[in-house]
Design a protein around this motif. Structure first.
Motif, PDB file in Angstrom:
ATOM      1  N   THR A   1      25.824 -30.949 -91.147  1.00 53.21           N
ATOM      2  CA  THR A   1      24.440 -31.107 -91.603  1.00 53.21           C
ATOM      3  C   THR A   1      23.495 -30.871 -90.434  1.00 53.21           C
ATOM      4  O   THR A   1      23.840 -31.118 -89.274  1.00 53.21           O
TER       5      THR A   1
ATOM      6  N   GLN B   1      20.623 -31.931 -88.278  1.00 45.61           N
ATOM      7  CA  GLN B   1      19.847 -33.101 -87.884  1.00 45.61           C
ATOM      8  C   GLN B   1      19.260 -32.858 -86.503  1.00 45.61           C
ATOM      9  O   GLN B   1      19.776 -32.042 -85.737  1.00 45.61           O
TER      10      GLN B   1
ATOM     11  N   ASN C   1      24.710 -32.617 -85.140  1.00 47.15           N
ATOM     12  CA  ASN C   1      25.075 -31.976 -86.404  1.00 47.15           C
ATOM     13  C   ASN C   1      26.412 -32.548 -86.864  1.00 47.15           C
ATOM     14  O   ASN C   1      27.477 -32.005 -86.561  1.00 47.15           O
TER      15      ASN C   1
ATOM     16  N   ASP D   1      29.722 -35.173 -84.404  1.00 50.50           N
ATOM     17  CA  ASP D   1      29.308 -33.861 -83.928  1.00 50.50           C
ATOM     18  C   ASP D   1      30.520 -33.131 -83.330  1.00 50.50           C
ATOM     19  O   ASP D   1      31.356 -33.749 -82.662  1.00 50.50           O
TER      20      ASP D   1
ATOM     21  N   THR E   1      19.522 -26.573 -93.875  1.00 53.64           N
ATOM     22  CA  THR E   1      20.119 -27.851 -94.281  1.00 53.64           C
ATOM     23  C   THR E   1      21.483 -28.072 -93.647  1.00 53.64           C
ATOM     24  O   THR E   1      21.886 -29.202 -93.422  1.00 53.64           O
ATOM     25  N   HIS E   2      22.208 -26.987 -93.376  1.00 55.58           N
ATOM     26  CA  HIS E   2      23.554 -27.104 -92.833  1.00 55.58           C
ATOM     27  C   HIS E   2      23.814 -25.950 -91.856  1.00 55.58           C
ATOM     28  O   HIS E   2      23.061 -24.977 -91.809  1.00 55.58           O
TER      29      HIS E   2
END
Length: 518
Positions: free
Chosen positions: A202, A204, A208, A231, A289-290
């Motif tokens: 994801t 962030q 991630n 991560d 988003t990803h």
């Protein structure tokens, strides 16, 4: 089910304004030709009449009803939107249909078979509709356990079409959803079983976290589902290059794809070289988003690259220095020796040294040419004219001809193409023992986006073993002494083109077919 209790046939309904819900009563008399058309449609659907005009993807409605006026009126109401099939026996449930409409008698005959039919097509929804008469006033016991709608007759035409349409639409949506789910399952299986590592994280701000990893990732790294939520930097270690880590982080922060060779660590602490490719995944609004990552073990390749790097340095530096030393001492000895046979031996030493020096230069040239990644456009016409003039200055007796398309700069981005042409043309003159060597370079446009370069000479020809290795590969018994032909071969193949050699007693023809912008 009598006609007095069936679909409404009041002729006066044809003059009515639509009700607030947009429906009108079913009306047999207002359109006298519609019933016959519906009967024809029903008959054609059953018999497979080739004159049927509806497309194959038109939804089908099965009327499992007794023959009579009610069935004709229902067929008439639905016939313009659907392909109508009619039957009375339970075996009809084995046919293809998108909705089944039953009367009371039909339900009595097939009620238990409905569950079997639903089970056979699960998870795709298949609707069943029961028509009940106003006169009976009751729904058969357990009917709602088998059917999706119960419609009381008489019913308005628009209402009947709308209710059947809603159920058919549900089936269409169900089928599409099932196909989507199956496609997703196929894609998921493909990802799970892929021979490379695949991860999904994801997006962030600070990290991630991992939300998916396939079996290939677990086999490659030793890490599995227990690392979800962390991560992927857990793969990095003490010897992972800081510069590579920074390259990854910069690309992710900029939300752009990136590919790097990175030194990672397996769960057991073992180092391995990982070819890592990461790409952002965006939603409908364009927001990331990803991130999807692909990992593959390139340890063997990196070791081979390092080995070639060291061997290339030894060949191009150490060997050259040693050969210069040998040539220098051979020259010193030549001045102190009067014996002709000994002078000949020294000449052989000098010639062999020069040959080895030439091989070293050829290897370096190949390495530099193939390692080049600059795809800047090259004006081939201008470069070829310069080549012709340069060969003339070095070999004044040579005849160098050019045949080029008129008013065409022949712009290409093939890495190393000019170097390959230069290699072929210069070798054609250098290895020609004639007092006036001849070579011609021809360029022509082929199909859109492709060119052909031909280098033809009148020299002694290239030995068969030199060209045979291009197709069969090098062995201890068959190998090429001229690295120039390998240079041309590799340049063309790197561009995805074709390279052929034709040689005989009259000379040699080299042909290079390449895309102008590979």
């Amino acid at each position: 089910m009598g006609s007095d209790s069936g679909v409404s046939t009041d002729p006066s309904d044809t003059a009515k304004e639509p009700e607030p819900d947009g429906s009108t009563d079913l009306d047999e008399s207002s359109e006298p030709d519609r019933t016959s058309r519906s009967r024809d449609t029903a008959f054609n659907a059953v018999t497979g009449d080739s004159n049927l005009s509806e497309p194959d993807d038109t939804p089908r409605v099965l009327l499992l009803m007794r023959p009579g006026r009610d069935r004709d009126l229902v067929a008439d109401a639905l016939g313009e939107r659907y392909r109508i099939d009619t039957a009375t026996e339970p075996a009809a449930l084995g046919r293809e249909f998108d909705c089944c409409v039953l009367d009371g008698a039909g339900f009595d005959r097939v009620g238990d078979a409905i569950a079997t039919r639903r089970s056979a097509v699960d998870p795709i929804f298949v609707p069943f509709v029961l028509l009940v008469s106003e006169r009976s006033g009751t729904v058969p016991t357990g009917a709602w356990d088998h059917v999706d709608d119960v419609i009381e007759l008489p019913v308005r035409r628009r209402a009947l079409v709308t209710r059947i349409g809603n159920l058919v639409q549900r089936r269409t949506t169900s089928r599409r959803l099932s196909e989507t789910v199956e496609t997703l399952h196929v894609k998921e299986r493909a990802m799970d079983e892929a021979p490379v590592g695949i991860t999904l994280t994801t997006a962030q701000p600070e990290s991630n976290p991992l939300v998916y990893c396939n079996d290939g990732f677990e086999k490659l790294t030793g890490y599995g589902p227990e690392m979800l939520g962390k991560d992927c930097r857990f793969l990095q270690g003490e010897d992972t290059a800081v510069e590579t880590q920074a390259t990854l982080r910069e690309a992710i922060d900029a939300e752009r794809p990136v590919a790097v060779d990175i030194l990672n660590y397996r769960a057991n602490g073992q180092k391995f070289w990982n070819r890592l490719s990461v790409a952002p995944i965006r939603d409908e609004s364009g927001s990331v988003t990803h991130y999807v990552g692909f990992q593959s073990d390139i340890t063997d390749r990196k070791i081979r690259e390092r080995r070639l790097e060291v061997m290339g340095r030894v060949l191009n530096h150490n060997l050259r220095n040693k050969m210069n030393l040998i040539e220098g001492y051979a020259d010193l000895l030549r001045t102190d020796i009067d014996d002709e046979s000994q002078r000949e031996s020294l000449d052989i030493i000098s010639e062999t040294s020069a040959d080895l020096m030439g091989i070293a230069r050829a290897v370096q040239k190949i390495d530099e040419t193939l390692a080049d990644t600059d795809k800047a456009p090259v004006d081939l016409r201008e470069r070829l004219i310069e080549l012709r003039n340069r060969i003339h200055s070095r070999y004044p007796d040579a005849s160098v001809e050019l045949s080029l398309p008129d008013d065409d700069p022949i712009t290409v981005t093939v890495v190393g193409l000019f170097t390959a042409i230069e290699e072929g043309a210069e070798n054609a003159v250098k290895h020609n023992d004639s007092s006036s060597p001849w070579v011609e370079v021809r360029v022509e446009r082929l199909r859109s986006g492709w060119i052909r370069v031909e280098i033809e000479d009148d020299g002694p020809g290239i030995p068969d073993h030199e060209t045979r290795v291009l197709e069969q590969g090098e062995t201890s018994l068959t190998h090429a002494d001229r690295l120039g032909i390998w240079l041309m071969y590799w340049v063309v193949n790197k561009a995805g083109g074709g390279f052929t050699v034709h040689t005989d007693e009259t000379g040699t023809l080299l042909r290079l077919d390449v895309p102008t912008r590979p």
